[in-house]
Scaffold this motif. Sequence first.
Motif, PDB file in Angstrom:
ATOM      1  N   LYS A 129      35.973   8.501 -13.817  1.00  0.00           N
ATOM      2  CA  LYS A 129      36.015   7.690 -12.600  1.00  0.00           C
ATOM      3  C   LYS A 129      35.762   8.599 -11.358  1.00  0.00           C
ATOM      4  O   LYS A 129      36.160   9.443 -11.236  1.00  0.00           O
TER       5      LYS A 129
ATOM      6  N   SER B  20      35.651   8.828  -4.873  1.00  0.00           N
ATOM      7  CA  SER B  20      35.065   7.913  -3.957  1.00  0.00           C
ATOM      8  C   SER B  20      33.618   8.163  -3.707  1.00  0.00           C
ATOM      9  O   SER B  20      33.027   9.092  -4.412  1.00  0.00           O
TER      10      SER B  20
ATOM     11  N   LYS C 207      34.634   4.152  -3.485  1.00  0.00           N
ATOM     12  CA  LYS C 207      34.977   2.901  -4.693  1.00  0.00           C
ATOM     13  C   LYS C 207      33.789   1.676  -4.273  1.00  0.00           C
ATOM     14  O   LYS C 207      34.478   1.030  -3.298  1.00  0.00           O
ATOM     15  N   ARG C 208      33.091   1.523  -5.056  1.00  0.00           N
ATOM     16  CA  ARG C 208      32.033   0.507  -4.787  1.00  0.00           C
ATOM     17  C   ARG C 208      32.741  -0.960  -4.751  1.00  0.00           C
ATOM     18  O   ARG C 208      32.540  -1.613  -3.820  1.00  0.00           O
ATOM     19  N   VAL C 209      33.249  -1.262  -5.670  1.00  0.00           N
ATOM     20  CA  VAL C 209      33.894  -2.573  -5.938  1.00  0.00           C
ATOM     21  C   VAL C 209      34.908  -2.880  -4.645  1.00  0.00           C
ATOM     22  O   VAL C 209      34.918  -3.820  -3.975  1.00  0.00           O
ATOM     23  N   LEU C 210      35.789  -1.962  -4.384  1.00  0.00           N
ATOM     24  CA  LEU C 210      36.727  -2.021  -3.464  1.00  0.00           C
ATOM     25  C   LEU C 210      36.128  -2.147  -2.097  1.00  0.00           C
ATOM     26  O   LEU C 210      36.435  -3.007  -1.156  1.00  0.00           O
ATOM     27  N   THR C 211      35.044  -1.494  -1.820  1.00  0.00           N
ATOM     28  CA  THR C 211      34.360  -1.362  -0.679  1.00  0.00           C
ATOM     29  C   THR C 211      33.687  -2.766  -0.344  1.00  0.00           C
ATOM     30  O   THR C 211      33.632  -3.159   0.803  1.00  0.00           O
TER      31      THR C 211
ATOM     32  N   ILE D 226      34.436  -5.755  -1.412  1.00  0.00           N
ATOM     33  CA  ILE D 226      35.595  -6.755  -1.355  1.00  0.00           C
ATOM     34  C   ILE D 226      36.113  -6.544   0.092  1.00  0.00           C
ATOM     35  O   ILE D 226      36.134  -7.618   0.819  1.00  0.00           O
ATOM     36  N   LEU D 227      36.227  -5.348   0.531  1.00  0.00           N
ATOM     37  CA  LEU D 227      36.972  -5.169   2.016  1.00  0.00           C
ATOM     38  C   LEU D 227      35.573  -5.706   2.883  1.00  0.00           C
ATOM     39  O   LEU D 227      35.934  -6.126   3.857  1.00  0.00           O
TER      40      LEU D 227
END
Length: 326
Positions: free
Chosen positions: A288, A291, A293-297, A299-300
């Motif tokens: 993993k 940084s 974080k694609r998914v988190l980025t 979503i934000l």
Amino acid sequence: MTHNNNNAVTRSDDREQIDLIDLVMQLWRSKWTISVFVVIAIILAGAYLLVTKEKWTSNAIITQPDAAQVASYNNALNILYGNAAPSMNDVQLRTINRFYSAFSALSQSLDNQQDPEKLVIEQSVKGQTLPLNVSYEASSAEASQKQLALYIQQVDEQTAKELSADLKDNIKQQISTLKDSLDNQEKVAQEQKDLRIKQIIEALKNAQAAKIISPQIQQTQDVTQETMFLLGTEALSSMVQNESSRPLVFSPAYYQTKQNLLDIQNLNVDPSTIHVYRYVMKPDLPIKRDSPKRVLTMILAVLLGGIIGSSVVLVRNALRSYTPKA
């Protein structure tokens, strides 16, 4: 009165409910405007993900070396210092501490570069000196694993060379000390021989003065410096010749010192036989990224775009419906 209050509360609740429904309807009517902001936010987030370098961290756990990994170095210390040599456990702790110091220095040096590199060494368990956790951050999983292993090997080889160099300096110093000791013992032995010859010559002179040619005493073990002339000129002359040609006499300590000198002179520790650490866990291949974080980025980005779009819609509608007071 109570009835009127109830009616006022009911009307107030109705207005709040109507206002909330109106707010939702405003947002729904302007859903395409909000969607535009969401799309823009997603595009910006995508551009950020494309531009930003990935960060992957590989970790390894190390501890003090096994006895076999420092055996040659420990044996050299035993020959060099004898009973004063440090124990095997002390040697193991000293070597891992030198590794820690050298690794920390390398970490600080990399961090101070124009293009900093993140190399970290720290306690694996708080409150315990060992084992140590080391980590390295790179732009790919393979690069972080490979570079961490390379840095660990580099510090290991550097520390082994430093230990070998220190050992050579100590060997030179010890050789010099032992040679000085041998020289001093040889000087003492020579002085003792010269003194013995002088004593015999003095006794010979006394015997010649007393005109004693043959021995006048039967038990030679009772002869002292004062009575040596009684051995006679013949015996004393022979003793002078024998003492002059006789090699120097040394104590057992002299030969032990010489043996130690020969052993130390033959010491030759190869740095490649010294390893100052042992792996508990070899550098791992991270699965993993740290940084970005694609998914988190993403979503934000959607949430931020929705919030900004909604805010714009509500402010715009509020300004349109605003009626200045007369």
